[in-house]
Design a protein around this motif. Structure first.
Motif, short mmCIF file in Angstrom:
data_model
loop_
_atom_site.label_atom_id
_atom_site.label_comp_id
_atom_site.label_asym_id
_atom_site.label_seq_id
_atom_site.Cartn_x
_atom_site.Cartn_y
_atom_site.Cartn_z
N UNK A 68 0.83 -1.21 0.00
CA UNK A 68 0.00 0.00 0.00
C UNK A 68 0.87 1.26 0.00
N UNK A 69 1.99 1.22 0.70
CA UNK A 69 2.93 2.34 0.73
C UNK A 69 3.46 2.61 -0.68
N UNK A 70 3.84 1.56 -1.39
CA UNK A 70 4.32 1.73 -2.76
C UNK A 70 3.22 2.28 -3.66
N UNK A 71 2.01 1.77 -3.51
CA UNK A 71 0.90 2.24 -4.34
C UNK A 71 0.60 3.70 -4.07
N UNK A 72 0.77 4.14 -2.82
CA UNK A 72 0.53 5.55 -2.50
C UNK A 72 1.52 6.46 -3.21
N UNK A 73 2.71 5.94 -3.49
CA UNK A 73 3.74 6.73 -4.16
C UNK A 73 3.66 6.64 -5.68
N UNK A 74 3.29 5.48 -6.20
CA UNK A 74 3.36 5.23 -7.64
C UNK A 74 2.02 5.06 -8.32
N UNK A 75 0.95 4.78 -7.57
CA UNK A 75 -0.36 4.59 -8.17
C UNK A 75 -0.36 3.46 -9.18
N UNK A 76 -0.96 3.68 -10.35
CA UNK A 76 -1.02 2.62 -11.35
C UNK A 76 0.29 2.45 -12.11
N UNK A 77 1.32 3.19 -11.72
CA UNK A 77 2.65 3.01 -12.30
C UNK A 77 3.42 1.89 -11.59
N UNK A 78 2.79 1.26 -10.59
CA UNK A 78 3.38 0.09 -9.95
C UNK A 78 2.85 -1.14 -10.67
#
Length: 428
Positions: A68-78
């Motif tokens: 979730x932390x990564x998704x908060x930073x990258x959104x659909x770019x993850x």
């Protein structure tokens, strides 16, 4: 002059992890780095239509909070890379790393826990999988990468590789390269109140009476002394120890042997060479030990109809080293030839066009039990100083978490024990 709650020395994943955690918790950190971009070795280069990382970097995500932390930073770019690391055994690409193979076949990435070894990688692995299997399957690759016999590689190195750096099912990755994550972390830290200064080196760390008092900097703003009581060391401990005033004993800052890497980038006018994002190679006749193909991580990293390979050749930055001593053209030619024979992945070596060769003289300390005391000495000295917190380098997410732990210790000192242990994993 601006005042800061802490200075973070280094803007790699550990330093950015610390700076982001501090800023999101309401503190004001200053993050400094001598480079002209954030990320340390976790940067993405762009050339000739390609985007490729300085080496292959996998974010090993272990829990939903970190995802979730990564998704908060990258959104659909993850993006999800649905294939694990593979290796070459008996001329064929096999699923899983050499460390993921198991006696009797199979490479599912599961870790067996056997009796403790004698403190070496050989003992640790033999206790789990049996000595003959380790010597045949695991030894050649580990020795090729680390440059010392398996009996001299510390057991902790083997345990971390086995348990902390496995991705048996696949892994998440920034669509535009690992540098995208570093840029996102830096941007989020600045938005939360951090200051990031690039092109700025540390010249002195003042620790009178064993407590941090100030950090001297030199950069685009000239020379500056920042009075501060808390710092995160997210740079090599020995380099930081050499900046201490008063200076520690000489043995504390004595240099250790470092492993070097030459990364050869070769382009091909075809959609892809393999379906694998990452392949480990233990064959002694092949100059590289690891091969990554960015297109297989994300289509955004290569133009249509073309692909690029990153070939990591581990060595010593010494004149007599058989890899380091080669010129870029010759090293590229040998790597392209190895793709054809013995690997059988490429019909015509001339089809591989050299893009560049990156040479990192000091990639990481050699994993040699004989120099572990020298490696630990500066870190131990720094850890005993009041107000100095270490965030050692490691794989991407491990390094971020090291920075977050350092930030949590600073916040606990500023605000008391009610500060949560892991503030950085709280989403904004």
């Amino acid at each position: 002059m601006a005042t800061f709650d802490a200075v973070v020395l280094g803007a790699g994943p550990a330093g950015l992890g610390a700076g982001l955690a501090l800023a999101r918790a309401g503190a004001r950190p200053l993050v400094v780095d001598p480079a002209d971009e954030v990320g340390g070795l976790c940067v993405t280069r762009r050339r000739d239509g390609f985007a490729y990382d300085v080496g292959g970097h996998i974010p090993f995500v272990r829990d939903p909070a970190r995802r979730a932390w990564l998704e908060s930073l990258l959104g659909d770019e993850l993006v999800w890379v649905g294939r694990p690391v593979s290796c070459v055994i008996d001329g064929a690409i096999r699923r899983g790393r050499y460390l993921d193979q198991r006696p009797g076949g199979g490479g599912d990435g599961r870790v067996w826990h056997g009796a403790a070894g004698e403190g070496t990688a050989r003992g640790e692995l033999a206790a789990r999988f049996g000595g003959p299997f380790v010597d045949r399957v695991m030894r050649p690759y580990l020795e090729k990468v680390d440059g010392v016999p398996l009996e001299r590689i510390p057991a902790e190195r083997a345990r971390r590789l086995l348990e902390d750096q496995a991705a048996p099912d696949g892994f998440v990755f920034p669509a535009r390269g690992i540098g995208q994550l570093m840029d996102a972390m830096a941007g989020a830290a600045v938005a939360a109140g951090a200051e990031v200064r690039l092109g700025t080196r540390v010249t002195r760390i003042e620790v009178p009476d064993g407590a941090l008092a100030a950090v001297a900097l030199a950069g685009p703003r000239g020379e500056e002394v920042v009075e501060v009581r808390q710092a995160v060391v997210a740079m090599p401990a020995a380099a930081a120890a050499r900046m201490l005033t008063p200076a520690p004993p000489g043995a504390t800052t004595r240099g250790v042997r470092m492993r070097a890497v030459c990364i050869v980038y070769l382009a091909l006018d075809r959609e892809r060479l393999t379906d694998e994002p990452w392949i480990q190679v233990d064959h002694p006749a092949v100059p590289f030990a690891r091969m990554f193909e960015p297109r297989n991580w994300s289509d955004a990293l290569a133009p249509p109809g073309r692909t690029i390979l990153g070939l990591e050749c581990y060595c010593q930055a010494e004149a007599g080293d058989p890899v380091w001593s080669l010129g870029d053209t010759e090293l590229g030619r040998l790597c392209a030839a190895a793709l054809a024979d013995p690997l059988g992945l490429l019909d015509d070596p001339a089809a591989a066009r050299p893009v560049e060769v990156l040479r990192v003289a000091r990639a990481y300390p050699m994993a040699d039990a004989g120099q572990m005391a020298a490696v630990r000495a500066p870190a131990e000295w720094l850890a005993d100083l009041n107000g100095v917190h270490l965030a050692p380098g490691a794989a991407v997410i491990e390094a971020v978490e090291g920075g977050e732990r350092a930030a949590a210790a600073i916040l606990a000192g500023i605000r008391g024990p009610e500060v949560p242990e892991d503030p950085a994993t709280t989403l904004p």
